[in-house]
Write an enzyme that holds these catalytic residues in place. Sequence first.
Site, PDB file in Angstrom:
ATOM      1  CG  ASP A   1      -1.639   1.231   1.507  1.00 42.33           C
ATOM      2  OD1 ASP A   1      -2.351   1.663   0.591  1.00 42.33           O
ATOM      3  OD2 ASP A   1      -1.507   1.793   2.609  1.00 42.33           O
TER       4      ASP A   1
ATOM      5  CE  LYS B   1      -5.420  -0.720  -1.228  1.00 42.80           C
ATOM      6  NZ  LYS B   1      -4.571  -0.047  -0.216  1.00 42.80           N
TER       7      LYS B   1
ATOM      8  CG  ASN C   1      -8.212   0.760   2.077  1.00 41.42           C
ATOM      9  OD1 ASN C   1      -7.517   0.937   3.086  1.00 41.42           O
ATOM     10  ND2 ASN C   1      -7.943   1.324   0.923  1.00 41.42           N
TER      11      ASN C   1
END
Length: 268
Positions: free
Chosen positions: A10, A194, A220
């Site tokens: 990320d 993701k 997330n």
Amino acid sequence: MRTYKAVFSDIDGTLLTSEHIVSTATIEAIASLQKKNIPFVIISSRSASCIYPILKKHHFQCPIVACGGAWIEDMNGRILSNEGMSRQTAATVIEFMTEKNFDLAWGIYSGKNWITNDRTDARILHEESVVEVESVEGTVALLPDDAVVNKILCMCNPACILQIEEDLKEAFPTLSIVKSSSYLLEIMPAGMNKAKGIRKFCEIFGIATEDSVAFGDNYNDLEMLYAAGCGVLMGNAPAAILETFPGKVTLDNNHDGIPVALKDLGMI
């Protein structure tokens, strides 16, 4: 010790420090992985165009998975996957939020396009400063009829975000709506996240998902962390996540959490 063949990271709160830079130790760790032909893949809710400045600034040449898994490019910029909702669906969501007069600003991400409703809004100006890209002010009508909308980003008043999230989920049960920070809501097609992004990437490149490592710091990212062979949570994650996460936890994004974990795993 397991041999891992891909690393996914990320961006915000993970790859980047709170000063929005990549630390020297992290840059060296990425180079070390690449020398071993282990792909370092940047995976983010950001659009591709909002990831490019990071690649340019740090001279990275690596694959990206953008818009929360909807858009995949190889290290040469070749588009490998482009998924999302229809322009009409996006327009319906925007119309609903406008009618409800939610305290938010919104952005539409379609391919390399980023359309926002009001570029004078401080929330949009802040987002532009963070990603170092300017949006285009307008509506969904700027996109062609057959456009694929990868994501709608809502920049909400933190005091209202939970109610906004609840109202949107009730109105659009077929969409994926997830909070990615204290003020950000991501709206994508159902099942888009993701985790799907890393599975799709691994499928394209012939890598078993269980042979991957993933780094993340927020809500997330959780599905991705559980989907990877080794999910690593950053030490700066919200307390509610840190208290319940069953996997590996590393140092925070300001103290080289990524290279520290990679060393622990014997990858660098």
